[in-house]
Design an enzyme around this catalytic site. Structure first.
Site, mmCIF file in Angstrom:
data_model
loop_
_atom_site.group_PDB
_atom_site.id
_atom_site.type_symbol
_atom_site.label_atom_id
_atom_site.label_comp_id
_atom_site.label_asym_id
_atom_site.label_seq_id
_atom_site.Cartn_x
_atom_site.Cartn_y
_atom_site.Cartn_z
ATOM 1 N N GLU A 109 0.860 -1.188 0.000
ATOM 2 C CA GLU A 109 0.000 0.000 0.000
ATOM 3 C C GLU A 109 0.891 1.231 0.000
ATOM 4 O O GLU A 109 1.952 1.254 0.632
ATOM 5 C CB GLU A 109 -0.901 0.025 1.244
ATOM 6 C CG GLU A 109 -1.689 1.347 1.320
ATOM 7 C CD GLU A 109 -2.899 1.317 2.242
ATOM 8 O OE1 GLU A 109 -2.930 0.459 3.134
ATOM 9 O OE2 GLU A 109 -3.790 2.158 2.055
ATOM 10 N N CYS A 113 -6.664 1.212 2.570
ATOM 11 C CA CYS A 113 -7.599 2.339 2.645
ATOM 12 C C CYS A 113 -7.466 3.294 1.469
ATOM 13 O O CYS A 113 -8.419 3.999 1.156
ATOM 14 C CB CYS A 113 -7.395 3.076 3.956
ATOM 15 S SG CYS A 113 -7.930 2.095 5.357
ATOM 16 N N GLU A 159 -11.791 -2.763 3.368
ATOM 17 C CA GLU A 159 -12.338 -3.027 4.709
ATOM 18 C C GLU A 159 -13.741 -2.450 4.806
ATOM 19 O O GLU A 159 -13.994 -1.539 5.588
ATOM 20 C CB GLU A 159 -11.435 -2.407 5.775
ATOM 21 C CG GLU A 159 -10.183 -3.213 6.028
ATOM 22 C CD GLU A 159 -9.333 -2.645 7.154
ATOM 23 O OE1 GLU A 159 -9.574 -1.492 7.578
ATOM 24 O OE2 GLU A 159 -8.409 -3.355 7.591
HETATM 25 O O1 AHR Z 1 -2.271 -1.373 6.480
HETATM 26 C C1 AHR Z 1 -2.732 -0.149 6.907
HETATM 27 C C2 AHR Z 1 -4.253 -0.049 6.818
HETATM 28 O O2 AHR Z 1 -4.846 -0.928 7.726
HETATM 29 C C3 AHR Z 1 -4.864 -0.428 5.520
HETATM 30 O O3 AHR Z 1 -4.891 0.616 4.629
HETATM 31 C C4 AHR Z 1 -6.243 -0.821 5.878
HETATM 32 O O4 AHR Z 1 -6.778 -1.783 5.013
HETATM 33 C C5 AHR Z 1 -6.139 -1.258 7.312
HETATM 34 O O5 AHR Z 1 -7.048 -0.608 8.097
#
Ligand code: AHR
Length: 660
Positions: A51, A246, A378
């Site tokens: 990410e 996210c 999520e």
């Molecule tokens: O890994 C950090 C965050 O944790 C991610 O963006 C999310 O999917 C989770 O809440």
């Protein structure tokens, strides 16, 4: 007298009980039934989750050194300042007649330096990592005013203020034109800066000011940082989940991740604010944006380079429910679904298809062999399931072989988690993505989490997990050995249940030591160097010694899920004729194990690979990157037996070989 006899008897019983306990805590007998494989280990078992958080893309994996190169940050000159050397001038951003409408802002510099010079300086991403003898490629889109007499000089400046690389730029005209120059750096510096100095008089417009090292992963121009890709590749990941997290959801739908705006010429990729810019109040990052220099084409290419299945995550028509929770009306969902269908065509379509043709024009006529796609990150509650259902219907109809991953939300249990499983069981996702960011104790207690899952139900993707000693933004929250060993203990449970848990990835993957928002993280880096956390080595060892099938490893007839502080799982590797027995001792004292490996003709020599640390609060750092690092030593078997001490707080993998 009678009571003395009773006391004596009691004392003897206590003594024997004590001896029994002592004995049982000192030597456990583990039986590994190597000729009775329970289930296959999927090649996708251990993967990575990338990410763009913690400056993982811009300022990290993506090698661009200029921050805010196209002046699209909210404060449009952020990262830039003026420099005067006996010359005068000023700068501002504008968007009248831009070089590129997707990123319309550009910089106008008015120079009045008939003698001396005036210029602009970029601070980089917490400085710029510059290496002596490395070549750097500069480029800019520029145009000058009619009466300009400007001359342009580039200078790399060390953290102590000396010029450590320079070049002249020529070819300036009155029309937008890309100008380039290359030069070599004379010194290594992790915190260099870059300036563009002008002499003469006139006005110059500039956009897409770029400085890139010539050496990148596979030496692709504008490519990725080799040391970071190498660390990821060394994990031998079965898949790479990208681009979040996210950021896929966005704080609102306008700022969700849209893959179509991240491909093609970099100057046309629409810059947006990174969702982590504002998210963590204790670690604000006002200069965190997404240039998408690392976009979907590059993600697919990276997956291919490192032999990992690409696993894109797409927005499901909902923004982050922790933020705006904006939801697209069902009547408008089709464009989101179309994005998913188009992505599959982009990855897999023939070159005569619209999106396959585009992929081919970007330099990859062969398909990227996409098998998995995740819809939503999520999300929770009914709005998610009704949207997910529409995606599933459309994807399964057009691409029945694509495996779809849906999500169980941000929690490892509870009402919304249970609701997700209940509702998703009515649909047909291939896997459900479970996330758990929990204290180490939770991981120790949950090593048997999947032992009782329904073996005929939907499979599990443990898509994000990490043991957090403290809250992520808490300064004491680190990649401690405690967090890593707790994950190792838990991972024996994932492995033992490989028929259910078919994919798993730690999260997050990358973090800049000076610019992180969230920790712990698997790999840490500064502008020049990088290192693996203890958690990284846990992941690496599980992945390297993955094997092809699970075999029973028991104390008595029970799986080893914390008895006497031990956690054990075992696999056989049919291709390499090896047996891997993973043993985690979470106690602060040494333990002896007697391992019986039944059912195979073992060679007498083996290797015990160990990862350990004396203190649970130890961790690796830039200056001590291998404080916690795996080591191996020869071991000898007597027939099918191996007796071995397991050090306090240690992960141990017995690597044995057998005759076919
Ligand atoms: O890994 C950090 C965050 O944790 C991610 O963006 C999310 O999917 C989770 O809440």
């Amino acid at each position: 007298m009678k009571s003395f006899a009773r006391i004596k008897t009691l004392a003897i019983i206590v003594f024997y009980f004590f001896c029994l306990v002592q004995f049982s805590t000192e030597a456990q007998t583990i039986t590994v039934t190597a000729n009775k494989p329970v289930t296959d280990v999927k090649p996708t078992m251990w993967g990575v989750f990338f990410e763009d958080i913690n400056f993982a893309a811009d300022g990290g994996l993506y090698t661009e050194l200029i921050k805010n190169r196209s002046f699209e940050f909210t404060i449009s000159t952020m990262g830039w300042k003026t420099v005067k050397q006996d010359g005068e001038g000023r700068f501002y951003t504008t968007f009248y007649s831009p070089a590129n409408p997707n990123n319309p802002h550009f910089l106008e510099v008015v120079v009045d330096a008939p003698t001396g010079s005036f210029g602009i300086l970029n601070e980089g991403f917490r400085g710029m990592g510059i290496k002596a003898d490395e070549s750097y490629n500069f480029s800019v889109s520029a145009k000058a005013s009619a009466n300009s007499s400007l001359k342009i000089k580039l200078e790399l400046i060390s953290s102590t203020g000396t010029v450590i690389g320079s070049a002249d730029v020529t070819g300036l005209t009155q029309n937008w034109k890309k100008l380039t120059a290359s030069f070599r750096a004379t010194q290594t510096d992790a915190k260099a800066q870059f300036r563009i100095m002008f002499s003469g008089k006139g006005t110059i417009d500039m956009d897409m000011i770029s400085l890139l090292p010539m050496t990148t992963w596979k030496n692709r121009p504008g490519g990725l940082r080799s040391d970071l890709v190498q660390l990821i590749a060394d994990l031998k990941p079965g898949f790479i989940r990208f681009p979040g997290g996210c950021i896929v959801e966005g704080r609102d739908l306008l700022n969700r991740y849209q893959w179509k705006t991240t491909i093609g010429p970099v100057e046309e990729r629409r810059v947006i604010m990174n969702r982590w810019n504002l998210e963590i109040q204790a670690r604000p990052a006002p200069d965190y944006f997404q240039s998408f220099g690392l976009g979907f084409f590059e993600y697919f290419q990276l997956a291919e380079d490192i032999g990992a299945e690409p696993l894109p995550v797409l927005n499901c028509g909902m923004s982050c429910q922790f933020n705006s929770g904006e939801v697209v009306p069902m009547t408008d969902l089709n464009q989101y679904i179309q994005d998913a269908l188009d992505l599959i065509e982009f990855a897999n379509g023939g070159i005569s298809t619209q999106w396959g043709k585009l992929r081919s024009s970007l330099g990859h006529p062969q398909p990227f062999k996409l098998t998995y796609i995740a819809i939503g990150n999520e999300q929770w509650d009914l709005q998610y399931f009704e949207r997910y259902k529409e995606f599933e219907k459309a994807i399964k109809t057009k691409y029945p072989k694509i495996k779809i991953i849906s999500g169980a939300g941000p929690s490892s249990s509870g009402t919304m988690f249970d609701l997700a499983w209940k509702e998703l069981k009515k649909l047909s996702p291939d896997l459900i993505d479970e996330h758990y960011y929990m204290p180490p104790e939770w991981f120790l207690k949950n090593a048997a989490r999947y032992d009782n899952y329904d073996r005929n139900s939907i499979k599990v993707f443990a898509g994000e997990y990490a043991a957090h000693w403290q809250e992520s933004a808490d300064p004491s929250s680190r990649n401690t050995w405690y967090s890593a060993i707790a994950e190792a203990a838990f991972m024996t449970g994932l492995e033992r249940n490989a028929d259910i848990v078919q994919m798993a990835s730690y999260a997050p993957l990358l973090a800049h030591v000076d610019a992180w928002q969230w920790r712990p993280d698997l790999i840490w880096f500064d502008n020049l160097t990088s290192f693996g956390s203890p958690n990284y080595y846990v992941q690496k060892l599980f992945s390297i010694y993955k094997g092809t099938q699970i075999i029973p490893a028991t104390i008595g007839i029970k799986p080893v899920t914390g008895q006497d502080s031990l956690y054990v799982s075992a696999t056989i590797d049919k291709n390499a004729s090896k047996v891997y027995i993973k043993m985690v001792n979470v106690a602060g004292k040494q333990k002896y194990v007697n391992i019986n490996v039944d059912g195979l003709n073992l060679n007498p020599d083996g290797v015990m690979v160990t990862l350990k640390s004396k203190s649970l609060s130890d961790y690796n750092t830039i200056s001590e990157p291998q404080r916690i690092f795996p080591s191996g030593r020869q071991i000898a078997l007597t027939g099918k037996k191996l007796s071995h001490p397991l050090d306090p707080y240690s992960l141990n993998i017995a690597v044995l070989s057998y005759k076919k």
